[in-house]
Design a protein around this motif. Structure first.
Motif, short mmCIF file in Angstrom:
data_model
loop_
_atom_site.label_atom_id
_atom_site.label_comp_id
_atom_site.label_asym_id
_atom_site.label_seq_id
_atom_site.Cartn_x
_atom_site.Cartn_y
_atom_site.Cartn_z
N ASP A 80 0.79 -1.26 0.09
CA ASP A 80 0.12 -0.06 -0.06
C ASP A 80 0.83 1.29 0.05
OD1 ASP A 80 1.08 -0.13 2.53
OD2 ASP A 80 -0.74 0.22 3.61
N PHE A 81 2.09 1.08 -0.52
CA PHE A 81 3.20 2.13 -0.31
C PHE A 81 3.41 2.85 0.95
CE2 PHE A 81 1.29 1.86 -4.58
CZ PHE A 81 2.41 1.80 -5.17
N GLY A 82 3.00 2.02 2.11
CA GLY A 82 3.28 2.60 3.34
C GLY A 82 3.93 1.47 4.23
N PHE A 83 5.10 1.89 5.07
CA PHE A 83 5.67 0.82 5.83
C PHE A 83 5.10 0.43 7.10
CE2 PHE A 83 9.25 2.75 3.18
CZ PHE A 83 9.52 1.89 2.29
N ASP A 84 4.56 -0.86 7.11
CA ASP A 84 3.90 -1.26 8.35
C ASP A 84 4.81 -2.13 9.19
OD1 ASP A 84 1.19 0.01 8.23
OD2 ASP A 84 1.59 -0.65 6.24
N CYS A 85 5.63 -2.94 8.60
CA CYS A 85 6.58 -3.63 9.08
C CYS A 85 7.91 -2.68 9.51
CB CYS A 85 7.03 -5.09 8.18
SG CYS A 85 5.45 -6.13 7.98
N ASP A 86 8.46 -2.98 10.60
CA ASP A 86 9.62 -2.39 11.08
C ASP A 86 10.69 -2.66 10.03
OD1 ASP A 86 8.26 -1.55 13.33
OD2 ASP A 86 9.17 -2.82 14.58
N SER A 157 3.55 8.03 -9.57
CA SER A 157 4.41 8.14 -10.49
C SER A 157 5.76 7.13 -10.20
CB SER A 157 4.88 9.50 -10.80
OG SER A 157 5.52 10.20 -9.76
N PHE A 158 6.40 6.97 -11.18
CA PHE A 158 7.42 5.78 -10.85
C PHE A 158 8.51 6.15 -11.92
CE2 PHE A 158 4.95 3.36 -13.26
CZ PHE A 158 5.52 2.63 -14.50
N THR A 159 9.72 5.87 -11.70
CA THR A 159 10.85 6.00 -12.64
C THR A 159 11.60 4.52 -12.87
OG1 THR A 159 12.37 6.46 -11.01
CG2 THR A 159 11.46 8.31 -11.90
N TYR A 160 12.11 4.50 -14.06
CA TYR A 160 12.86 3.26 -14.35
C TYR A 160 13.94 3.43 -15.25
CZ TYR A 160 10.29 2.69 -18.72
OH TYR A 160 10.11 3.11 -20.33
N ASP A 161 15.16 2.59 -15.21
CA ASP A 161 16.22 2.80 -15.99
C ASP A 161 16.10 1.78 -17.12
OD1 ASP A 161 17.06 4.84 -14.30
OD2 ASP A 161 18.89 3.70 -13.46
N VAL A 162 16.40 2.09 -18.45
CA VAL A 162 16.45 1.23 -19.50
C VAL A 162 17.62 1.54 -20.62
CG1 VAL A 162 15.03 2.78 -20.97
CG2 VAL A 162 15.10 0.23 -21.35
N GLN A 163 17.87 0.08 -21.23
CA GLN A 163 19.19 0.34 -21.99
C GLN A 163 18.78 -0.56 -23.17
OE1 GLN A 163 22.71 -2.09 -21.31
NE2 GLN A 163 23.93 -0.29 -21.38
N LEU A 164 19.01 0.18 -24.41
CA LEU A 164 18.39 -0.56 -25.52
C LEU A 164 19.81 -1.10 -26.46
CD1 LEU A 164 15.92 0.95 -24.88
CD2 LEU A 164 15.18 0.50 -27.15
N LEU A 234 16.80 -3.56 -18.02
CA LEU A 234 15.93 -2.91 -17.05
C LEU A 234 16.51 -2.71 -15.90
CD1 LEU A 234 13.06 -1.53 -16.81
CD2 LEU A 234 12.25 -3.89 -16.34
N ASP A 235 16.27 -1.76 -15.17
CA ASP A 235 16.97 -1.55 -13.75
C ASP A 235 16.26 -0.28 -12.96
OD1 ASP A 235 18.44 -2.14 -11.50
OD2 ASP A 235 20.45 -1.51 -12.45
N ASN A 236 16.39 -0.47 -11.79
CA ASN A 236 15.82 0.62 -10.79
C ASN A 236 14.53 1.23 -10.87
OD1 ASN A 236 18.55 0.67 -9.57
ND2 ASN A 236 19.37 2.10 -11.33
N ILE A 237 13.50 0.43 -10.79
CA ILE A 237 12.14 0.68 -10.66
C ILE A 237 11.78 1.47 -9.44
CG2 ILE A 237 9.79 0.00 -11.13
CD1 ILE A 237 10.94 -2.42 -12.47
N VAL A 238 11.44 2.44 -9.39
CA VAL A 238 11.17 3.55 -8.13
C VAL A 238 9.89 4.05 -8.02
CG1 VAL A 238 12.01 5.13 -6.47
CG2 VAL A 238 13.76 3.82 -7.70
N PHE A 239 8.85 3.65 -7.36
CA PHE A 239 7.71 4.35 -7.13
C PHE A 239 7.97 5.46 -6.36
CE2 PHE A 239 6.17 0.45 -8.98
CZ PHE A 239 4.96 0.74 -9.62
N SER A 240 7.17 6.58 -6.33
CA SER A 240 7.44 7.86 -5.59
C SER A 240 6.49 7.43 -4.44
CB SER A 240 6.90 9.01 -6.34
OG SER A 240 5.41 9.26 -6.18
N PRO A 241 6.81 8.44 -3.09
CA PRO A 241 6.04 8.35 -2.12
C PRO A 241 4.54 8.58 -2.24
CG PRO A 241 8.33 9.11 -1.58
CD PRO A 241 8.16 9.14 -2.92
N ASP A 242 4.34 9.52 -3.25
CA ASP A 242 3.04 10.12 -3.63
C ASP A 242 1.97 9.01 -4.00
OD1 ASP A 242 3.62 12.62 -2.78
OD2 ASP A 242 4.45 13.29 -4.74
N CYS A 243 2.67 7.77 -4.28
CA CYS A 243 1.74 6.79 -4.71
C CYS A 243 0.78 6.29 -3.69
CB CYS A 243 2.55 5.48 -5.20
SG CYS A 243 3.21 5.91 -6.78
N ALA A 244 1.03 6.44 -2.43
CA ALA A 244 0.30 5.74 -1.30
C ALA A 244 -1.36 6.65 -1.38
CB ALA A 244 0.90 6.04 0.02
#
Length: 675
Positions: A80-86, A157-164, A234-244
Motif C-alpha cells: 500500500d506504499f506505506g511501511f507497516d513492518c519495521d 508516478s515511478f521511474t525506471y532505467d532502460v538500456q536498448l 531494465l533496472d532501478n524501478i522506483v515508485f514515488s512516496p506520493d503513490c500511497a
C-alpha cells in the motif's frame, strides 16, 4: 525436555554436534559430563553457539508475517506504499526493485524470458536482461510483470532505467488495474543500439487515476528480423512516496519537553487519496477532536495543518498524545510524549534531559549520588538535599577521558516560551583540571538566542547560573562540558528550573516591585544590591547600580586606600598570602585560588600598631534599614584588630564594629551592621 546423549570414545579430534530445538518458552541448557571407568576419560566442550533462534511470530490467515519474525500486520496493508513492518518487508515485492538481490516478485509472462545479469550494470550491480539470440523467434515478446499491488493515488508516478543495447527495439510499459483495464503508460523505441542507460519518468496517475489491485508490465518487442545480437536491459524501478492512497503519516509527532506555561505543538503530517481525516487522542484514549477543534477555552486546539497546539501548558497536560490519520482505504497512528518542565532535581530520573546521541561529543553525563570517583574534584553532596542521598548529573574526567573531550546534555525542541522565560540551574566546578561549562539555547535556524559560560575552577560549593530566554521559538538547549588538562575536572549540574515561562506574563517589569536587569530580565527589587547576583548578567550588583558593593574580582570598585595617618596599604590578591600560618587559602566569592580579595600583609617592614585604611566611595543617602554585610578572615597567632567606621558628611567618624586580639580560625566569617 530434550535429551542428546553421546557415550564412549568419539575421536582424537574435535567433533561438531548439532541439536535441533523446537519452539520453547524460557529455558536453560544443561551439559552433564559423567566419569568413565578410568582416569583416561577427560571430556571437553568448546564453541557453543545458538543459530536461527529468533522468535517467529505466528500470524493468522488474514495477516502478513513480516520478515523479521516479530510482527503480524493486516494483509490489506501489504503493497500500500506505506511501511507497516519495521523491516519494510511488507513493501519489498510491490513494484519497486533494483534487482540487486532478487527479482522482487517480478515474473516472466511473455514468450522471451528476462533474467538477472550484471554485464552492463551501471555500478557493477544486477539488472534484468532479455535478448533474442540469432535464429530465435523474433516475433515473440519479452514481458515481465510486477506482483499485484494494492491501491495507488491519483498522483502516483515511478521511474525506471532502460538500456536498448541493440537496434530496432521497443519497450512499452503497461498497467492492468481493477476498474481501468489495460492501459499504456510509456513507450520508447530506438533504431540503433546504445550502451547508454536512460532514466524514464512515468506519471501513472494521469493515465489511470487512482488504481486498485494493479500490476505493471514491461514489454520488449523486436521490430525486425535482423540477425544482429539484441539486448534489452531494465533496472532501478522506483515508485514515488506520493503513490500511497491509504492514509499515512509522513511527518510524525516528536517527543517534546516544554516549560510550564509555555506553548507546545505536536505535528501530524498526513497524506492519502482521498485526503485523510486527522483525529487526536489523549493518553487515556479519549478523543480530543479533529478538523480544527478547540477545547479548554481555546487553550488546546488543532490548526489547519492538523497540528495539536497548547497555549500556556499546565502540569496536567503531560502525557502521551496520538494522532490517527484515516481514509476509506485504512488508517495509521503515531504517538509522542509531552513532558512539562518545572524543576528537575534528578532525584527520580532525567526529566527529559538526555545525552546527545551523535558523534558531536565524546562521552556522556551520568546521574550520581555522593562524591564522584575522582579525588580532589566534584561535589560530595547534591544541591537539592545537601546530602549524599541526593542525585545530580556530572561528567567524569578520569581515564579514559582526554583533554578537550566533550559531553553534551540536551533538551531538544522547546516550541515557544513566554516573554520572561528563564532557565536557572546550580553548577559545581572544583578541581585543578576543570575545563569549561557552556549553556546555549539555539533556535531552529541555528542562531544562539541565549548563552552562559564558565571557564576553569569556580568553587568548592554549588553556585547558581542561568539563561534569560524570552520569546524562545523552537529552541534546543545544550550544556557542553569540556574536559580540562587532568582528571581533577569533574563538572556537575543540579536543580534545573524553568521559571516565568508562562505565555500570559506581561513582557515588562513591574516598576514598583521589580528591578530590570540590563538583559531585560526581571528580578525582585529587594534582590538588587544584596551582594548576591540575581540577574544572570549580574547587573543587579554592578558598582554603577550598587555604590559600595564589591567582590574585588575585577578591581577595587572605587574603594581607595587612605594615605594620611597610615603606614601601609591594603593589597588586592588571589590564592594564599605570602606569609606562613596566616591569611586565607582562597577568596570567599568563588572559594578558589583564582578568586581575589583584599588583605594587609603584616610581615617586614610593618611594625606592631601600623595601620592600613581603605574607604568606600561616597554613598549619597540610604533608607532607615540599610544593612552593610561583609566577610572577613583573621587567622594567625599575631592578629591585631579590624575596625569599621562610618564617616558622615562633616567628617565625623563613628565606630560601628570591631574584632581583634585573637586568632579567629581558618574560615571566612560573616558580619553586618545597620548604617
Amino acid at each position: 525436555g530434550i535429551n542428546a546423549e553421546y557415550g564412549g570414545e568419539q575421536d582424537v579430534v574435535w567433533v561438531k554436534q548439532n541439536i535441533r530445538l523446537p519452539r520453547l518458552d524460557a529455558f536453560k541448557i544443561q551439559i552433564e559430563g559423567v566419569v568413565g571407568n578410568g582416569y583416561r576419560g577427560d571430556i571437553s566442550v568448546d564453541d557453543i553457539s545458538f543459530r536461527d533462534c529468533h522468535v517467529q511470530t505466528l500470524c493468522s490467515a488474514d495477516q502478513f508475517a513480516c520478515a523479521n519474525g516479530k510482527q503480524c500486520i493486516d494483509k490489506k496493508l501489504v503493497c500500500d506504499f506505506g511501511f507497516d513492518c519495521d523491516d519494510h518487508s511488507d513493501e519489498a515485492k510491490c513494484g519497486g526493485c533494483d534487482f540487486s538481490h532478487n527479482t522482487c516478485g517480478y515474473q516472466n509472462t511473455g514468450g522471451v524470458d528476462w533474467v538477472r545479469d550484471n554485464l552492463y550494470a551501471q555500478k557493477g550491480d544486477y539488472y534484468l536482461n532479455t535478448h533474442w539470440p540469432y535464429g530465435s523467434d523474433y516475433t515473440k515478446k519479452a514481458t515481465v510483470t510486477s506482483p499485484k499491488i494494492g491501491h495507488s493515488s491519483s498522483s502516483c508516478s515511478f521511474t525506471y532505467d532502460v538500456q536498448l543495447a541493440g537496434p530496432n527495439m521497443t519497450v512499452e510499459v503497461v498497467v492492468d488495474s481493477k476498474g481501468t483495464g489495460h492501459k499504456s503508460l510509456d513507450k520508447i523505441s530506438k533504431n540503433t543500439g546504445t550502451t547508454t542507460w536512460e532514466t524514464r519518468s512515468v506519471n501513472m496517475g494521469s493515465v489511470v487515476g487512482s488504481a486498485r489491485d494493479f500490476q505493471v508490465s514491461f514489454v520488449g518487442t523486436l521490430n525486425s528480423k535482423d540477425p544482429t545480437y539484441h539486448n534489452l536491459n531494465l533496472d532501478n524501478i522506483v515508485f514515488s512516496p506520493d503513490c500511497a492512497a491509504v492514509a499515512s503519516i509522513h511527518k510524525a509527532p516528536a517527543d517534546m519537553s516544554t516549560p510550564l506555561g509555555a506553548k507546545a505543538m505536536f505535528v501530524c503530517g498526513a497524506k492519502g487519496d482521498p485526503t485523510p481525516t486527522v483525529t487526536w487522542f489523549n493518553e487515556k484514549g479519549a478523543e480530543l477532536g479533529s478538523a480544527n477543534f478547540s477545547s479548554d477555552g481555546g487553550r488546546i486546539w488543532q490548526d489547519d495543518k492538523n497540528s495539536l497546539m497548547f497555549n500556556s501548558t499546565k502540569m496536567e497536560d503531560a502525557g502521551t498524545y496520538t494522532c490517527n490519520s484515516s481514509n476509506s482505504f485504512g488508517s495509521k497512528k503515531a504517538s509522542a510524549q509531552l513532558v512539562i518542565l518545572s524543576k528537575c532535581d534528578f532525584e527520580m530520573g532525567m526529566c527529559g534531559w538526555e545525552n546527545l546521541a551523535t558523534s558531536a561529543d565524546d562521552f556522556d553525563w551520568e546521574r550520581a549520588q555522593a562524591e564522584t570517583l575522582s579525588y580532589g574534584t566534584g561535589p560530595i553532596v547534591d544541591h537539592t538535599l545537601g546530602s549524599s542521598d541526593g542525585y545530580y548529573v556530572y561528567t567524569e574526567a578520569s581515564y579514559p577521558r582526554l583533554p578537550q573531550d566533550k559531553a553534551i546534555l540536551t533538551l531538544p525542541h522547546i516550541y515557544k516560551t513566554g516573554p520572561r522565560c528563564e532557565l536557572r540551574f546550580w553548577y559545581h566546578m572544583m578541581g585543578s583540571g576543570i575545563g569549561s561549562l557552556k549553556a546555549t539555547a539555539t533556535d531552529h535556524s541555528g542562531t544562539v538566542v541565549a548563552s552562559w559560560l564558565k571557564d576553569g575552577e569556580q568553587s568548592a560549593q554549588w553556585l547558581q547560573g542561568g539563561m534569560y530566554m524570552p520569546h524562545a521559538d523552537d529552541v534546543t538547549i545544550e550544556f557542553v562540558a569540556v574536559r580540562g588538562d587532568n582528571y581533577e575536572g569533574d563538572i556537575a549540574l543540579d536543580d534545573m528550573e524553568f521559571v516565568n515561562c508562562d505565555m500570559n506574563l506581561q513582557p515588562i517589569c513591574n516598576p514598583g516591585t521589580e528591578f530590570m536587569c540590563d538583559s531585560g530580565q526581571c528580578v525582585p527589587k529587594k534582590a538588587q544590591c544584596d551582594a548576591t547576583p540575581d540577574c544572570f548578567d549580574h547587573s543587579d550588583e554592578i558598582p554603577s547600580n550598587c555604590i559600595g558593593n564589591c567582590d574585588f574580582e575585577g578591581n577595587n570598585c572605587n574603594w581607595r586606600d587612605q594615605i594620611k595617618n597610615t603606614q601601609f596599604n591594603w593589597t588586592r590578591h588571589h590564592g594564599r598570602s605570602p606569609s606562613w600560618f596566616t591569611g586565607p587559602n582562597s577568596d570567599h566569592t568563588t572559594g578558589t585560588g583564582s578568586g581575589t580579595y583584599i588583605y594587609i600583609e603584616t610581615s617586614v617592614p610593618q611594625q606592631p600598631g601600623d595601620k592600613a585604611v581603605i574607604r568606600s566611595p561616597r554613598i549619597q543617602s540610604t533608607g532607615s534599614r540599610c544593612f552593610l554585610s561583609f566577610w572577613y578572615h583573621m587567622s594567625g597567632s599575631h592578629i591585631g584588630s579590624l575596625e569599621l567606621y562610618e564617616i558622615n558628611s562633616y567628617g565625623i567618624r563613628e565606630k560601628l564594629w570591631e574584632k581583634g586580639g585573637s586568632d579567629m580560625g581558618p574560615d571566612w566569617l560573616n558580619a553586618g551592621v545597620y548604617v
